[in-house]
Design an enzyme around this catalytic site. Structure first.
Site, PDB file in Angstrom:
ATOM      1  N   ASN A   9       0.864  -1.175   0.000  1.00  0.00           N
ATOM      2  CA  ASN A   9       0.000   0.000   0.000  1.00  0.00           C
ATOM      3  C   ASN A   9       0.903   1.228   0.000  1.00  0.00           C
ATOM      4  O   ASN A   9       1.487   1.567   1.022  1.00  0.00           O
ATOM      5  CB  ASN A   9      -0.902  -0.030   1.248  1.00  0.00           C
ATOM      6  N   LYS A  11       0.143   4.246  -0.224  1.00  0.00           N
ATOM      7  CA  LYS A  11      -0.484   5.431   0.400  1.00  0.00           C
ATOM      8  C   LYS A  11      -0.224   6.664  -0.485  1.00  0.00           C
ATOM      9  O   LYS A  11      -0.186   6.531  -1.709  1.00  0.00           O
ATOM     10  CB  LYS A  11       0.014   5.612   1.837  1.00  0.00           C
ATOM     11  N   HIS A  95      -9.429   1.222   5.146  1.00  0.00           N
ATOM     12  CA  HIS A  95      -8.130   1.449   5.794  1.00  0.00           C
ATOM     13  C   HIS A  95      -8.315   2.413   6.970  1.00  0.00           C
ATOM     14  O   HIS A  95      -9.124   3.335   6.895  1.00  0.00           O
ATOM     15  CB  HIS A  95      -7.123   2.006   4.786  1.00  0.00           C
ATOM     16  N   GLU A  97      -6.678   4.849   7.950  1.00  0.00           N
ATOM     17  CA  GLU A  97      -6.493   6.278   7.621  1.00  0.00           C
ATOM     18  C   GLU A  97      -7.754   6.857   6.976  1.00  0.00           C
ATOM     19  O   GLU A  97      -8.083   8.025   7.192  1.00  0.00           O
ATOM     20  CB  GLU A  97      -5.247   6.440   6.731  1.00  0.00           C
ATOM     21  N   GLU A 167      -5.136  -4.715  10.790  1.00  0.00           N
ATOM     22  CA  GLU A 167      -4.123  -3.672  10.965  1.00  0.00           C
ATOM     23  C   GLU A 167      -4.386  -2.929  12.270  1.00  0.00           C
ATOM     24  O   GLU A 167      -5.178  -1.973  12.290  1.00  0.00           O
ATOM     25  CB  GLU A 167      -4.162  -2.682   9.794  1.00  0.00           C
ATOM     26  N   GLY A 173       2.783   2.477  10.838  1.00  0.00           N
ATOM     27  CA  GLY A 173       3.734   3.577  10.659  1.00  0.00           C
ATOM     28  C   GLY A 173       4.457   3.967  11.938  1.00  0.00           C
ATOM     29  O   GLY A 173       5.087   5.025  12.007  1.00  0.00           O
ATOM     30  N   SER A 212       3.739  -1.933  10.391  1.00  0.00           N
ATOM     31  CA  SER A 212       5.194  -1.978  10.608  1.00  0.00           C
ATOM     32  C   SER A 212       5.817  -3.330  10.259  1.00  0.00           C
ATOM     33  O   SER A 212       6.760  -3.777  10.919  1.00  0.00           O
ATOM     34  CB  SER A 212       5.540  -1.577  12.047  1.00  0.00           C
TER      35      SER A 212
END
Ligand code: 13P
Length: 250
Positions: A9, A11, A95, A97, A167, A173, A212
């Site tokens: 991904n 992003k 996701h 985000e 996730e 991240g 991560s």
């Protein structure tokens, strides 16, 4: 036997030049990847370029989001039929985000999942808890709620043409990976939730871990019986690192 899947991904990262370089690098190393399936999910605008660059390779293309409608007056949106036309096989939906920064609710995510399948795409449904939710001991409640919203809309049988990605938001991240045991426990929870509705679909469902994942920790995560690959953010932006993760899955 579930074939492992490693999906990158990207992003909000990339450029025309980076798309060429990164896909070229991944293609060059695919011979060593073994049995794992590999996918890349660049930003929308690079999808047609990526489609051309991936031609003749086994690497699959995915998008990072999709509109819940197929066409019409929805300024700024991109639909599943459009993504299908430019060669996408997968699309990420829900996701964290999108959920936290752009207001994607459980209900909207369920509609996006449905729209993806209606357009012939395979959704990669992301679920996962916040740090405070884990600390409160409500991880299963949160992940269960996120899953149920989709199950209630499309039914368990639809998961025969879908992938789930666990996730944990606190691992995205941050450099702080869930331990293999922590991840495995939630993957088992997800599979059991499906098994209660449709055992065959549950057994075949690929559940990826994301958060991560790096070349150095991928193998121990993928060694867990219910971790069927990874959804990779930062480490998918460098061909060597991404290929190390793909080899760990192969
Ligand atoms: P990182 O691998 O950068 O933690 O991101 C994970 C992720 O969000 C993939 O969708």
């Amino acid at each position: 036997m579930r074939q492992k899947l490693v999906a990158g991904n990207w992003k909000l990262n990339g450029s025309l030049a980076m798309t060429r370089e990164l896909i070229g690098g991944i293609r060059a190393g695919m011979g060593e990847v073994g049995a794992a399936e590999v996918a890349v999910c660049p930003p929308y605008v690079y999808l047609p370029l990526a489609q051309g660059l991936l031609e003749g390779s086994a690497i699959r293309l995915g998008a990072q989001d999709v509109c819940d409608h197929d066409s019409g007056a929805f300024t700024g949106e991109v639909s599943a039929p459009m993504l299908e036309e430019v060669g996408c096989h997968y699309v990420i939906v829900g996701h964290s985000e999108r959920r936290s920064l752009y207001g994607d609710t459980d209900e909207l995510v369920a509609r996006k999942f449905e729209a993806a399948q209606r357009g012939g795409l395979v959704p990669i449904l992301c679920v996962g808890e916040l740090l405070e939710e884990r600390e409160q001991g409500i991880t299963e409640q949160v992940v269960g709620r996120q899953l149920d919203a989709v199950l209630e809309r499309v039914g368990a049988a639809a998961f025969a043409r879908a992938v789930v990605a666990y996730e944990p938001v606190w691992a995205i991240g941050t450099g702080r990976t869930a331990t293999p045991d922590q991840a495995e426990a939630v993957h088992v929870f997800i599979r059991e939730r499906l098994r209660a509705l449709d055992p065959g679909v549950a057994d075949g469902l690929r559940i990826l871990y994301g958060g991560s994942v790096k070349g150095g920790n991928a193998a121990e995560l993928f060694a867990q019986p219910n971790i069927d690959g990874g959804l990779i953010g930062g480490a998918s932006l460098q061909a060597d690192e991404f290929l190390t993760i793909c080899r760990a899955a192969g």
